[in-house]
Design an enzyme around this catalytic site. Structure first.
Site, PDB file in Angstrom:
ATOM      1  N   GLY A  82     -17.340   0.330  16.018  1.00 39.07           N
ATOM      2  CA  GLY A  82     -16.517   1.349  16.666  1.00 39.07           C
ATOM      3  C   GLY A  82     -16.502   2.680  15.935  1.00 39.07           C
ATOM      4  N   GLU A 132     -23.879   8.436  26.686  1.00 36.55           N
ATOM      5  CA  GLU A 132     -24.055   7.547  27.844  1.00 36.55           C
ATOM      6  C   GLU A 132     -22.899   7.720  28.811  1.00 36.55           C
ATOM      7  OE1 GLU A 132     -24.017   3.650  26.108  1.00 36.55           O
ATOM      8  OE2 GLU A 132     -26.161   3.660  25.660  1.00 36.55           O
ATOM      9  N   TYR A 161     -19.755   6.421  30.527  1.00 38.97           N
ATOM     10  CA  TYR A 161     -18.817   5.424  30.027  1.00 38.97           C
ATOM     11  C   TYR A 161     -18.499   4.404  31.121  1.00 38.97           C
ATOM     12  CZ  TYR A 161     -14.680   3.235  28.032  1.00 38.97           C
ATOM     13  OH  TYR A 161     -13.790   2.307  27.557  1.00 38.97           O
ATOM     14  N   HIS A 198     -17.863  -7.722  27.589  1.00 39.78           N
ATOM     15  CA  HIS A 198     -18.923  -7.883  26.589  1.00 39.78           C
ATOM     16  C   HIS A 198     -19.591  -9.240  26.838  1.00 39.78           C
ATOM     17  CE1 HIS A 198     -20.339  -7.834  22.176  1.00 39.78           C
ATOM     18  NE2 HIS A 198     -20.763  -8.970  22.691  1.00 39.78           N
ATOM     19  N   HIS A 231     -12.875  -3.635  17.948  1.00 40.73           N
ATOM     20  CA  HIS A 231     -14.240  -4.112  17.746  1.00 40.73           C
ATOM     21  C   HIS A 231     -14.332  -5.353  16.875  1.00 40.73           C
ATOM     22  CE1 HIS A 231     -15.342  -0.530  19.866  1.00 40.73           C
ATOM     23  NE2 HIS A 231     -14.534   0.130  19.079  1.00 40.73           N
ATOM     24  N   LYS A 285     -13.986  -9.250  17.225  1.00 40.69           N
ATOM     25  CA  LYS A 285     -13.837 -10.300  18.229  1.00 40.69           C
ATOM     26  C   LYS A 285     -12.749 -11.284  17.801  1.00 40.69           C
ATOM     27  CE  LYS A 285     -18.691  -9.848  19.423  1.00 40.69           C
ATOM     28  NZ  LYS A 285     -20.042 -10.346  19.122  1.00 40.69           N
ATOM     29  N   GLU A 308     -26.856  -7.851  23.336  1.00 37.45           N
ATOM     30  CA  GLU A 308     -25.494  -7.534  23.759  1.00 37.45           C
ATOM     31  C   GLU A 308     -25.568  -6.625  24.988  1.00 37.45           C
ATOM     32  OE1 GLU A 308     -23.102  -6.303  20.289  1.00 37.45           O
ATOM     33  OE2 GLU A 308     -22.185  -4.874  21.673  1.00 37.45           O
ATOM     34  N   ARG A 346     -29.488 -11.599  13.967  1.00 41.67           N
ATOM     35  CA  ARG A 346     -28.955 -12.606  13.031  1.00 41.67           C
ATOM     36  C   ARG A 346     -28.348 -13.757  13.826  1.00 41.67           C
ATOM     37  NH1 ARG A 346     -24.849  -8.648  13.523  1.00 41.67           N
ATOM     38  NH2 ARG A 346     -23.043  -9.570  14.577  1.00 41.67           N
ATOM     39  N   ARG A 357     -11.129 -17.425  16.445  1.00 42.20           N
ATOM     40  CA  ARG A 357     -11.340 -17.053  15.042  1.00 42.20           C
ATOM     41  C   ARG A 357      -9.983 -17.045  14.334  1.00 42.20           C
ATOM     42  NH1 ARG A 357     -15.833 -12.237  14.591  1.00 42.20           N
ATOM     43  NH2 ARG A 357     -17.281 -13.028  16.168  1.00 42.20           N
TER      44      ARG A 357
HETATM   45  C1  MV4 Z   1     -19.887   1.322  25.724  1.00 38.44           C
HETATM   46  C2  MV4 Z   1     -18.711   1.133  26.460  1.00 38.44           C
HETATM   47  C3  MV4 Z   1     -18.638   1.685  27.714  1.00 38.44           C
HETATM   48  N1  MV4 Z   1     -19.670   2.399  28.203  1.00 38.44           N
HETATM   49  N2  MV4 Z   1     -20.881   2.049  26.243  1.00 38.44           N
HETATM   50  C4  MV4 Z   1     -18.374  -0.866  21.703  1.00 38.44           C
HETATM   51  C5  MV4 Z   1     -19.153  -1.302  20.510  1.00 38.44           C
HETATM   52  C6  MV4 Z   1     -20.592  -1.226  20.864  1.00 38.44           C
HETATM   53  N3  MV4 Z   1     -21.168  -2.518  20.774  1.00 38.44           N
HETATM   54  C7  MV4 Z   1     -20.644  -0.669  22.250  1.00 38.44           C
HETATM   55  N4  MV4 Z   1     -19.293  -0.447  22.691  1.00 38.44           N
HETATM   56  C8  MV4 Z   1     -19.048   0.071  23.927  1.00 38.44           C
HETATM   57  N5  MV4 Z   1     -20.034   0.804  24.501  1.00 38.44           N
HETATM   58  C9  MV4 Z   1     -20.760   2.558  27.460  1.00 38.44           C
HETATM   59  N6  MV4 Z   1     -21.762   3.280  27.960  1.00 38.44           N
HETATM   60  C10 MV4 Z   1     -17.685   0.393  25.890  1.00 38.44           C
HETATM   61  C11 MV4 Z   1     -17.837  -0.131  24.629  1.00 38.44           C
HETATM   62  C12 MV4 Z   1     -16.716  -0.844  24.101  1.00 38.44           C
HETATM   63  C13 MV4 Z   1     -15.571  -0.152  23.645  1.00 38.44           C
HETATM   64  C14 MV4 Z   1     -15.501   1.241  23.622  1.00 38.44           C
HETATM   65  C15 MV4 Z   1     -14.360   1.884  23.169  1.00 38.44           C
HETATM   66  C16 MV4 Z   1     -13.257   1.157  22.726  1.00 38.44           C
HETATM   67  C17 MV4 Z   1     -13.317  -0.224  22.725  1.00 38.44           C
HETATM   68  C18 MV4 Z   1     -14.462  -0.883  23.180  1.00 38.44           C
HETATM   69  C19 MV4 Z   1     -14.514  -2.275  23.170  1.00 38.44           C
HETATM   70  C20 MV4 Z   1     -15.641  -2.917  23.605  1.00 38.44           C
HETATM   71  C21 MV4 Z   1     -16.738  -2.201  24.070  1.00 38.44           C
END
Ligand code: MV4
Length: 497
Positions: free
Chosen positions: A165, A200, A202, A208, A235, A237, A275, A293, A339
């Site tokens: 994050g 990107e 949003y 997830h 972020h 889990k 992911e 991993r 967890r």
């Molecule tokens: C995003 C998204 C929404 N739209 N990308 C979070 C960590 C990384 N693995 C990717 N993440 C995200 N990417 C797009 N285009 C939403 C997340 C996201 C998230 C974003 C802000 C606050 C909390 C979040 C929790 C899970 C995923």
């Protein structure tokens, strides 16, 4: 067959790998920091070497020390676990150069997916769906504005080297764009020494969803279906499950095909996870990143597919072809993992310290991957996760009920734990109906938590013991266990009200 494997990790994952080795007749070598002299991985491994002071950078991240331990112990291979050096291409290379097998993907695999923009480019080339966006670095505020006008708001700005994050900003209004853009860049620079960012569209209220893949050194790649990890906070889990309650059969099939194609396109070797962000309304999915991993939540895949992922990692590293074919892999039943962390369940502040009482749940279809024991001092230096509690059921409802039962059985005192947080999540309507998204903890949970549950600490046992001894005049021995069972009964009634 490897004769001896060194585990470059600690905690529950070190135990998981030691057990995987022993099940195959392979001896195990533990490494430990000064803070881990009394940790279980040191006891359970066949031999153990001290690799330095408590801070990770002086021990579990110290490549020379770990390779030295591998050499003097005569280990054939090193398993990195997760975290620490598990996604460090330099370490994988250093192992190779020292003539020790790195149990994981190739250094090139790690490098290709380590930089997020490079990963996105490779995936686009392999025809993997990605979120509409800049598709490359955005070097000026003016560029950022142009891209936002093209793809529309809201957008998300991400540091290419980011993670956890950090270096990420969501932009809802054009007025916020400039400050968010600068903030993402400076966070990238501060945390990852890299201020490259990309943009990107949003995806709102995302889920997830990740796909487990496995490649061998002969070009075979298979997938082991999905895990849903949307229950997270900042972020981190908290709960994972497989299958996802939101993925329809046809989308599941697509996800698997895409993940296998993606892994093949980079000649991926070993265990890996793609992911995806999943739009729960349109059921579209987009590639986010790849983890090169074995992941924390791998047990839910093991319980649903019946594949021992650690053994498979060992086999692949030895050069064997995969021990199964795609058509051998089916999802059977449902698994959920909680967890268990040494932290305050309301504030999420870590709570390391001395574990006084510790009784792990048991019984049908419960798996506990834990390194906790009574008298163990949870160190302040590392991750607060001390155990993973995993339940399997024929249906999702069965798995939820079993996990809840096992959480009730779990006694851990002396430190604060998030056990009651888990119980409250399992009871939340949005969890039960499966419609939860990554916003669940902020939107659907946090407000209700502190009112419903009380934090139970060790002094409760002392008070209950006194009451039990006072009331039960016939009983000569009030043991820890009779006290625990009495307290549980009261506790359960209190929770139901
Ligand atoms: C995003 C998204 C929404 N739209 N990308 C979070 C960590 C990384 N693995 C990717 N993440 C995200 N990417 C797009 N285009 C939403 C997340 C996201 C998230 C974003 C802000 C606050 C909390 C979040 C929790 C899970 C995923």
């Amino acid at each position: 067959m490897f004769k001896k494997v060194l585990i470059a990790n600690r905690g529950e994952i070190a135990l998981r790998v030691i057990r995987g080795c022993r099940d195959l007749g392979i001896s195990s070598v533990a490494v430990y920091s000064d803070a881990d002299r009394d940790s279980l991985h040191v006891v359970l491994a066949d031999e153990a070497y001290n690799i330095g002071p408590a801070p990770s950078k002086d021990s579990y991240l110290k490549i020379e020390n770990i390779l030295h331990a591998a050499k003097i112990s005569g280990a054939d291979a090193i398993h990195p676990g997760y975290g620490f050096l598990s996604e460090n291409a330099q370490f994988a290379e250093a192992c190779e150069q020292a003539g020790i097998v790195f149990i994981g993907p190739t250094p090139q695999n790690i490098r290709a997916m380590g930089d997020k923009l490079s990963a996105i480019k490779l995936m686009k080339a392999a025809d993997v769906p990605t979120v509409p966006g800049s598709g490359g670095p955005v070097d000026t505020v003016e560029d950022a504005k142009r891209i936002c006008e093209k793809i529309g708001l809201p957008v998300i700005i991400k540091a290419t080297a980011g993670g956890g994050g950090k270096g990420m900003r969501i932009v809802h209004k054009m007025e916020e764009l400039e400050s968010s853009y600068r903030a993402a860049r400076s966070e990238g620079l501060n945390y990852f020494k890299n201020d490259t960012v990309y943009i990107e569209r949003y995806i709102q209220n995302p889920k997830h969803i990740e796909i487990q893949v496995f490649g061998d050194k002969h070009g075979n790649v298979v997938h082991l279906f999905e895990r849903e990890c949307s229950i997270q906070r900042r972020h981190q889990k908290i709960i994972e499950e497989s299958p996802s309650p939101s993925v329809p059969a046809d989308v599941r099939q697509k996800l698997g095909e895409v993940a296998v194609r993606a892994a093949k396109s980079i000649s991926y070797v070993g265990a890996g996870t793609f992911e995806f962000i999943f739009d729960n309304v349109t059921k579209e999915f987009f590639f986010m990143e790849m983890n090169t991993r074995l992941q924390v939540e791998h047990p839910i895949t093991e319980l649903v597919t019946g594949v021992d992922l650690v053994q498979e990692q060992l086999f692949v590293a030895m050069g064997r072809p995969l021990s199964f074919k795609q058509e051998d892999i089916v999802q059977r039943g449902h698994a959920i993992e909680a967890r268990i962390c040494a932290e305050d369940p309301v504030t999420f502040v870590p709570s390391p310290g001395l574990i006084r009482r510790c009784r792990h749940p048991q019984g049908p279809f419960i798996r506990v991957d834990s390194y906790a024991y009574p008298g163990y001092q949870v160190p302040i230096y590392y991750d607060p996760m001390i155990a993973k509690l995993i339940a399997w059921g024929k249906t999702r409802e069965d798995a939820i009920r079993r996990l809840d039962r096992a959480l009730t059985e779990f006694t851990l005192t002396g430190i604060k734990t998030n056990i009651i947080l888990h119980k409250s999540i399992l009871a939340a309507p949005k969890f039960v109906d499966g419609s939860y998204t990554t916003q669940f903890c902020e939107k659907d949970l946090e407000i209700k938590m502190p009112k419903l549950f009380r934090i139970v600490d060790d002094h409760v046992f002392l008070i209950t013991a006194a009451i039990a001894a006072f009331n039960d005049k016939k009983s000569k021995n009030v043991s820890e266990y009779s006290v625990a069972s009495r307290w549980k009964n009261l506790g359960r009634k209190a929770q139901l009200r």
